[in-house]
Design an enzyme around this catalytic site. Structure first.
Site, PDB file in Angstrom:
ATOM      1  N   ASP A 306      31.708  -2.710 -20.161  1.00  0.00           N
ATOM      2  CA  ASP A 306      31.121  -1.649 -20.971  1.00  0.00           C
ATOM      3  C   ASP A 306      31.732  -1.766 -22.364  1.00  0.00           C
ATOM      4  O   ASP A 306      32.926  -2.022 -22.498  1.00  0.00           O
ATOM      5  CB  ASP A 306      31.441  -0.285 -20.353  1.00  0.00           C
ATOM      6  CG  ASP A 306      30.812   0.849 -21.139  1.00  0.00           C
ATOM      7  OD1 ASP A 306      29.649   0.699 -21.545  1.00  0.00           O
ATOM      8  OD2 ASP A 306      31.492   1.860 -21.348  1.00  0.00           O
ATOM      9  N   THR A 308      32.068   0.478 -25.028  1.00  0.00           N
ATOM     10  CA  THR A 308      32.935   1.560 -25.483  1.00  0.00           C
ATOM     11  C   THR A 308      34.150   1.685 -24.580  1.00  0.00           C
ATOM     12  O   THR A 308      34.023   1.809 -23.367  1.00  0.00           O
ATOM     13  CB  THR A 308      32.161   2.897 -25.516  1.00  0.00           C
ATOM     14  OG1 THR A 308      30.972   2.722 -26.282  1.00  0.00           O
ATOM     15  CG2 THR A 308      33.009   3.993 -26.127  1.00  0.00           C
ATOM     16  N   ASP A 548      34.988   3.083 -18.199  1.00  0.00           N
ATOM     17  CA  ASP A 548      35.856   4.254 -18.253  1.00  0.00           C
ATOM     18  C   ASP A 548      35.084   5.561 -18.224  1.00  0.00           C
ATOM     19  O   ASP A 548      35.671   6.625 -18.080  1.00  0.00           O
ATOM     20  CB  ASP A 548      36.736   4.215 -19.504  1.00  0.00           C
ATOM     21  CG  ASP A 548      35.914   4.296 -20.791  1.00  0.00           C
ATOM     22  OD1 ASP A 548      34.682   4.150 -20.719  1.00  0.00           O
ATOM     23  OD2 ASP A 548      36.512   4.501 -21.868  1.00  0.00           O
TER      24      ASP A 548
END
Length: 801
Positions: A306, A308, A548
């Protein structure tokens, strides 16, 4: 002001008082489900001591103690030492796991005496009022007490993929997690009565199940047991028939034939390699929540990231507010300030907006309805009222979600996104924010341009994966061009061709082909992340997924290895196998390298152990057929096992190894161990027959045994030299040290007597060396054949899977 503080919320519902909490604790109404981060001390001792082969070796050791001499019982002392080492290493791993589990444990927020406090999960009592926000995991069962756009994903429990909107009075189940909005719920079932606890009552967080390595070794031990039983019976009958005049010698020769059949150190070294892997990763602040994850890491050939929080740091900065179609800049700024005040738990983008436009800038705007941000939706919004009328509904989200294709503002947003910037659209709508049609006809007001901070170590990490033949795929919910620009700055191959996931084919095979070909994907929904992981797995890939945020949970759960950041949501940490507690993306190479070290080295040492098992069984069968005394005493094989297997295997099991693990563990090990064991057994037995023909009179049996021991040592050393390739300085030193050790035994009189080893004359020893030379050529030919066959075998295994 639109901001709602914890104090204001707590004023509505203060939660339990200290006295009420104490009363419930006294009644035992506490969330007392034990968080087992590893096996108990008793379980570790039991697993290492009470094994099938320890029982066999223990019985044989007791028999040797009765018939003597003690040097023939050395194998028992070695087993005790090995078991002690295994226990100590697992206890060290347990301490590491337990300490890291405390660091990574979820700490929910509860209200007590009107204040919001964070407590351990085990501190929750019946009736506690527990607050929820995006990414929070529901840790006990309860009933919704407050709901502010609260949406909960229960797919991990029910399989239902759509988030469930919760209102006051609705039930919530432990094991679910919040995807949007916030609120609070009252705990109605805690401890073992909670839904998730009942599902996992007998499960341990750290377990050795579902491991191909452990399962393969169990299969091997099963095969060994089947071979041992009939062979040992035949050997017992044979030796008592041949040595009928000396029953003690018969016992010693029989035990000498049975003990080497047991690959006693293989299970120990496997457990120890896992345990040391846990300790090493623990030192790097990596929490291993399931031990097979270490093995799974070695098999990973695709890493999905991912953007970000992984390639970029969590924080962002607003660099520009670009108004559209003559919109009022001041009013747009006030709208952003008002929207920032609505969210009690803002994400990274909204936090950057709050930093640039504090909620105080929207003084006088009152929120009348709010829609929290959702990854699946792609925007958030709120309706405001202000003195004198006005304000209305404002939406903040992705331009390509809120605007129709071809809108002029999209081209500008796309241009900015292509430079690696993140762009959000601020717009007005005539409908209520919760109306699904609110986003279909908006009046764009401004583009909010945010700059993302690249992790300084991300480029090196991506380069490492490329060098290790691990493909990297960036899967993000952001604009595809923006994601591609960020990945391009980090040097990711294929970043110049980003794919908009909304245009991916729905059919599974077509999606799998598209995902396999691409490297960067934008506008990916949480459900699509899950489907993309599944598509890669359908192509035979072993996939690791990092993330996250709450939008990563489903993909993390389905990936072969889920890796969560320690600062990520409780839900992501709960489903991941690995948690990077220091949030450092640079930890991933060391995590993958540790997995490769463990499984690659266990494959090496397993070959050594099983070669010994094969030649031991073959020698026993040949002895039974020829009706002659077994060539070796237990002390001889203990010496050989220590020098050519035990000590070298310990060092080889802990050495660096970057080779990616390959499937078919049992076949790959047996493919060489079987012919190697047969060659060693035949050559040692041939040497023994030559010695029996040559030596006569008193002491002939010891001379015969010494010649056979020399041959077997040289052959096992040859197998060790093959397995130790490719050579490094320390591996060469290791092999030479074992040669020196055996040489010391042959030349020191005290050791000669202790081990009953003395080479007599020159003819037979040199004949033994000649036989070893021929057998060594056969070992090399077998090894070459296995290496040539391996690619074909792997291709066949991949095709069948």
């Amino acid at each position: 002001m639109t901001e709602r503080t914890h104090t204001e919320v707590a004023a509505r519902r203060p939660g339990l008082s200290a006295a009420e909490v104490a009363e419930r604790v006294a009644r035992g109404e506490v969330n007392d489900v034990p968080v087992r981060s590893s096996r108990s001390v008793t379980g570790i001792v039991r697993a290492n001591v009470f094994t099938r082969f320890n029982a066999i070796i223990g019985v044989l050791f007791l028999i040797i103690l009765m018939v003597g001499p003690i040097q023939d019982g050395l194998f028992g002392i070695v087993i005790v030492a090995n078991t002690a080492i295994g226990i100590v290493q697992e206890l060290r791993a347990k301490r590491t796991l337990d300490s890291l589990a405390v660091i990574g444990e979820a700490r929910p927020t509860v209200r007590r005496d009107g204040a919001a406090v964070r407590i351990p999960t085990s501190g929750i009592v019946l009736g506690d009022l527990i607050e929820l926000g995006p990414g929070d995991k529901v840790v006990v069962d309860g009933e919704t007490a407050e709901a502010d756009g609260l949406e909960i994903d229960e797919s991990l429990l029910t399989g239902e993929t759509e988030p469930v909107i919760k209102r006051d009075g609705d039930p919530v189940m432990s094991g679910s997690f919040v995807v949007a909005g916030g609120g609070a719920f009252t705990a109605t079932r805690v401890g073992r009565e909670a839904y998730a606890a009942r599902l996992a009552e007998e499960a341990s967080r750290f377990t050795l199940v579902n491991s191909e390595l452990r399962g393969g070794i169990s299969r091997i031990l099963k095969y060994v047991t089947w071979l041992m039983v009939p062979t040992a019976v035949g050997l017992v009958i044979s030796q008592f028939t041949v040595e009928s005049h000396d029953w003690r010698e018969s016992v010693r020769r029989t035990i000498g034939g049975i003990t080497p059949m047991v690959p006693e150190g293989l299970v120990l070294l496997t457990s120890m390699a896992f345990a040391i892997g846990v300790i090493r990763l623990g030192r790097r602040q990596c929490l291993v929540q399931e031990l097979p994850a270490i093995e799974g890491l070695a098999r990973v050939d695709t890493v999905c990231l991912d953007k970000t929080g992984t390639l970029t740091e969590g924080g962002m900065d607003v660099t520009e507010l670009r108004t559209l179609d003559g919109a009022d800049r001041d009013r747009a700024a006030r709208a952003l300030a008002a929207l920032g005040g609505v969210e009690s738990r803002p994400n990274a983008s909204l936090q950057a907006i709050i930093d640039a436009y504090p909620p105080a800038g929207a003084d006088g705007w009152r929120c009348t309805a709010a829609l929290p941000f959702s990854s699946a939706r792609g925007y958030s919004g709120a309706a405001f009222a202000e003195p004198g009328g006005g304000a209305g509904t404002w939406l903040l989200g992705a331009p390509d979600v809120l605007l129709p294709d071809g809108h002029p503002a999209l081209a500008e947003a796309d241009r900015l996104g292509g430079t690696g910037l993140r762009v959000l659209l601020l717009s007005r709508s005539e409908r209520a924010p919760g109306d699904p049609r609110a986003a279909r006809a908006v009046d764009p007001q401004a583009l909010v341009v945010l700059e993302q901070r690249l992790r300084p170590d991300a480029a090196d990490t991506l380069r490492y994966f490329a060098e290790q033949d691990v493909r990297t795929k960036v899967i993000s919910g952001d604009n595809a061009r923006s994601v591609g620009a960020v990945a391009g700055k980090l040097g990711l191959p294929g970043a110049e061709r980003p794919v908009d996931a909304r245009r991916l084919p729905r059919e599974r095979e077509a999606m799998a082909a598209a995902v396999e070909e691409g490297s960067v994907f934008g506008r990916v929904t949480p459900q699509q992340k899950r489907e993309m992981v599944g598509a890669l797995q359908s192509r035979g890939h072993h996939v690791a997924m990092t993330g996250d945020g709450v939008n990563d949970v489903l993909a993390l759960k389905d990936a072969d290895i889920g890796v969560a950041m320690g600062s990520g949501s409780e839900a992501t940490r709960a489903v991941a196998q690995i948690v990077l507690l220091d949030n450092s993306f640079t930890s991933l190479p060391s995590v993958v390298a540790e997995g490769r070290r463990v499984i690659g080295n266990i494959t090496r040492v397993a070959t050594l152990f099983l070669t010994k098992t094969v030649f031991s069984v073959l020698l026993a069968l040949l002895v039974v057929f020829w009706q002659i005394p077994y060539p070796f005493l237990p002390r001889h094989l203990t010496l050989l096992s220590t020098l050519t297997i035990g000590v070298p295997a310990f060092f080889l099991a802990l050495a660096p190894n970057r080779e990616r693990a390959r499937p078919q563990f049992v076949r790959r090990v047996l493919r060489y161990a079987t012919p190697a064991g047969v060659i060693c057994g035949l050559a040692a037995f041939a040497t023994y027959l030559v010695a029996r023909h040559h030596y006569t009179g008193a002491g002939a049996l010891n001379a015969e045994t010494s010649a056979a021991t020399l041959a077997l040592f040289l052959l096992e050393l040859w197998v060790l030299a093959i397995v130790a390739r490719p050579y490094t300085w320390w591996r060469i030193v290791l092999v030479l040290a074992m040669v020196a050790g055996f040489g010391v035994v042959l030349v020191v009189p005290a050791l000669q007597r202790f081990f009953a080893l003395k080479l007599v004359g020159e003819q037979v020893p040199w004949t033994a060396v000649a036989i070893v030379a021929v057998a060594g050529v056969a070992l090399e030919v077998a090894w070459s054949w296995v290496r040539r066959r391996e690619p074909k075998a792997l291709a066949a295994a991949a095709a069948s899977s």
